[in-house]
Scaffold this motif. Structure first.
Motif, PDB file in Angstrom:
ATOM      1  N   LEU A 108     -98.155 -91.673  58.793  1.00  0.00           N
ATOM      2  CA  LEU A 108     -96.697 -91.716  58.733  1.00  0.00           C
ATOM      3  C   LEU A 108     -96.122 -92.079  60.103  1.00  0.00           C
ATOM      4  O   LEU A 108     -95.227 -92.914  60.210  1.00  0.00           O
ATOM      5  N   LYS A 109     -96.641 -91.481  61.119  1.00  0.00           N
ATOM      6  CA  LYS A 109     -96.094 -91.717  62.450  1.00  0.00           C
ATOM      7  C   LYS A 109     -96.398 -93.126  62.929  1.00  0.00           C
ATOM      8  O   LYS A 109     -95.599 -93.720  63.631  1.00  0.00           O
ATOM      9  N   ASN A 110     -97.547 -93.694  62.565  1.00  0.00           N
ATOM     10  CA  ASN A 110     -97.841 -95.079  62.922  1.00  0.00           C
ATOM     11  C   ASN A 110     -96.831 -96.018  62.277  1.00  0.00           C
ATOM     12  O   ASN A 110     -96.337 -96.935  62.916  1.00  0.00           O
ATOM     13  N   LEU A 142    -102.700 -91.400  75.230  1.00  0.00           N
ATOM     14  CA  LEU A 142    -101.565 -91.064  74.368  1.00  0.00           C
ATOM     15  C   LEU A 142    -101.764 -91.692  72.999  1.00  0.00           C
ATOM     16  O   LEU A 142    -102.107 -92.867  72.896  1.00  0.00           O
ATOM     17  N   ASP A 143    -101.525 -90.905  71.976  1.00  0.00           N
ATOM     18  CA  ASP A 143    -101.591 -91.442  70.621  1.00  0.00           C
ATOM     19  C   ASP A 143    -100.207 -91.946  70.211  1.00  0.00           C
ATOM     20  O   ASP A 143     -99.225 -91.798  70.940  1.00  0.00           O
ATOM     21  N   ASP A 144    -100.140 -92.560  69.038  1.00  0.00           N
ATOM     22  CA  ASP A 144     -98.873 -93.133  68.571  1.00  0.00           C
ATOM     23  C   ASP A 144     -97.784 -92.079  68.400  1.00  0.00           C
ATOM     24  O   ASP A 144     -96.607 -92.359  68.610  1.00  0.00           O
ATOM     25  N   GLU A 145     -98.169 -90.880  68.004  1.00  0.00           N
ATOM     26  CA  GLU A 145     -97.189 -89.811  67.834  1.00  0.00           C
ATOM     27  C   GLU A 145     -96.488 -89.503  69.156  1.00  0.00           C
ATOM     28  O   GLU A 145     -95.264 -89.388  69.213  1.00  0.00           O
ATOM     29  N   LEU A 148     -94.198 -92.328  70.073  1.00  0.00           N
ATOM     30  CA  LEU A 148     -93.012 -92.277  69.221  1.00  0.00           C
ATOM     31  C   LEU A 148     -91.996 -91.265  69.747  1.00  0.00           C
ATOM     32  O   LEU A 148     -90.812 -91.581  69.903  1.00  0.00           O
ATOM     33  N   TYR A 149     -92.451 -90.058  70.044  1.00  0.00           N
ATOM     34  CA  TYR A 149     -91.528 -89.034  70.533  1.00  0.00           C
ATOM     35  C   TYR A 149     -90.954 -89.402  71.896  1.00  0.00           C
ATOM     36  O   TYR A 149     -89.768 -89.173  72.158  1.00  0.00           O
ATOM     37  N   LEU A 150     -91.770 -89.970  72.770  1.00  0.00           N
ATOM     38  CA  LEU A 150     -91.247 -90.431  74.057  1.00  0.00           C
ATOM     39  C   LEU A 150     -90.171 -91.493  73.837  1.00  0.00           C
ATOM     40  O   LEU A 150     -89.100 -91.431  74.445  1.00  0.00           O
ATOM     41  N   LEU A 151     -90.455 -92.449  72.973  1.00  0.00           N
ATOM     42  CA  LEU A 151     -89.514 -93.525  72.684  1.00  0.00           C
ATOM     43  C   LEU A 151     -88.177 -92.964  72.193  1.00  0.00           C
ATOM     44  O   LEU A 151     -87.110 -93.386  72.650  1.00  0.00           O
ATOM     45  N   ILE A 152     -88.230 -92.026  71.275  1.00  0.00           N
ATOM     46  CA  ILE A 152     -87.001 -91.436  70.722  1.00  0.00           C
ATOM     47  C   ILE A 152     -86.203 -90.728  71.811  1.00  0.00           C
ATOM     48  O   ILE A 152     -84.995 -90.945  71.955  1.00  0.00           O
TER      49      ILE A 152
END
Length: 167
Positions: A108-110, A142-145, A148-152
């Motif tokens: 889902l996170k990918n 770092l994984d995609d999750e 993702l959180y950093l990006l947000i």
């Protein structure tokens, strides 16, 4: 400065301790002492060593600097988005320094990362700079999750800071 801004709750408690010491013992201590007391409170909260808290603080500051320099902006430290970003970076930094990755619900996170990174290109590229920095300095992948959180968080704090600058 970092301690006061990254550990605001602990710093306030430490500042109250300075006031109590002054009123009880008539001993005036410099403002810097509040920072040292705050560091000891943080170490007690998490069972860390003082050096670990300094390394944690350094990592948070380094990531903040990457964001500031990438976007050439000063972040609004009073904003809720800034505080959320700092909170996220604290937990992120604990994971990096203890080498703990989470792998739950990766599919889902990918998919979500693929969608969001197209809309928020610059925050995504900034997150990749942070990824590269962390991998080089700490040998932590770092994984995609996490990206993702950093990006947000980056996109929110940057958007709010730009809005505040334009007022």
């Amino acid at each position: 400065w970092e301690i006061q801004h990254f550990y605001t709750k602990e710093y306030k408690i430490a500042h109250e301790a300075l006031n109590s010491i002054e009123s009880m013992f008539q001993i005036h201590m410099d403002e810097d002492e509040a920072g040292f007391i705050a560091i000891h409170i943080v170490t007690a909260e998490h069972g860390d060593k003082v050096d670990d808290v300094y390394e944690l603080t350094r990592l948070i500051q380094d990531i903040m600097n990457i964001v500031k320099y990438y976007f050439k902006i000063e972040l609004d430290e009073r904003s809720l988005y800034y505080q959320r970003f700092v909170t996220h970076l604290k937990f992120f930094s604990y994971r990096v320094l203890s080498y703990k990755n989470s792998k739950d619900n990766e599919l889902l996170k990918n998919d979500l990362l693929e969608i969001i990174k197209e809309k928020y290109v610059n925050p995504y590229l900034c997150a990749l700079k942070i990824k590269s920095f962390v991998e080089q300095r700490y040998e932590y992948i770092l994984d995609d999750e996490e990206i993702l959180y950093l990006l947000i968080h980056i996109s929110q704090v940057i958007q709010f800071s730009k809005e505040e600058c334009s007022k």
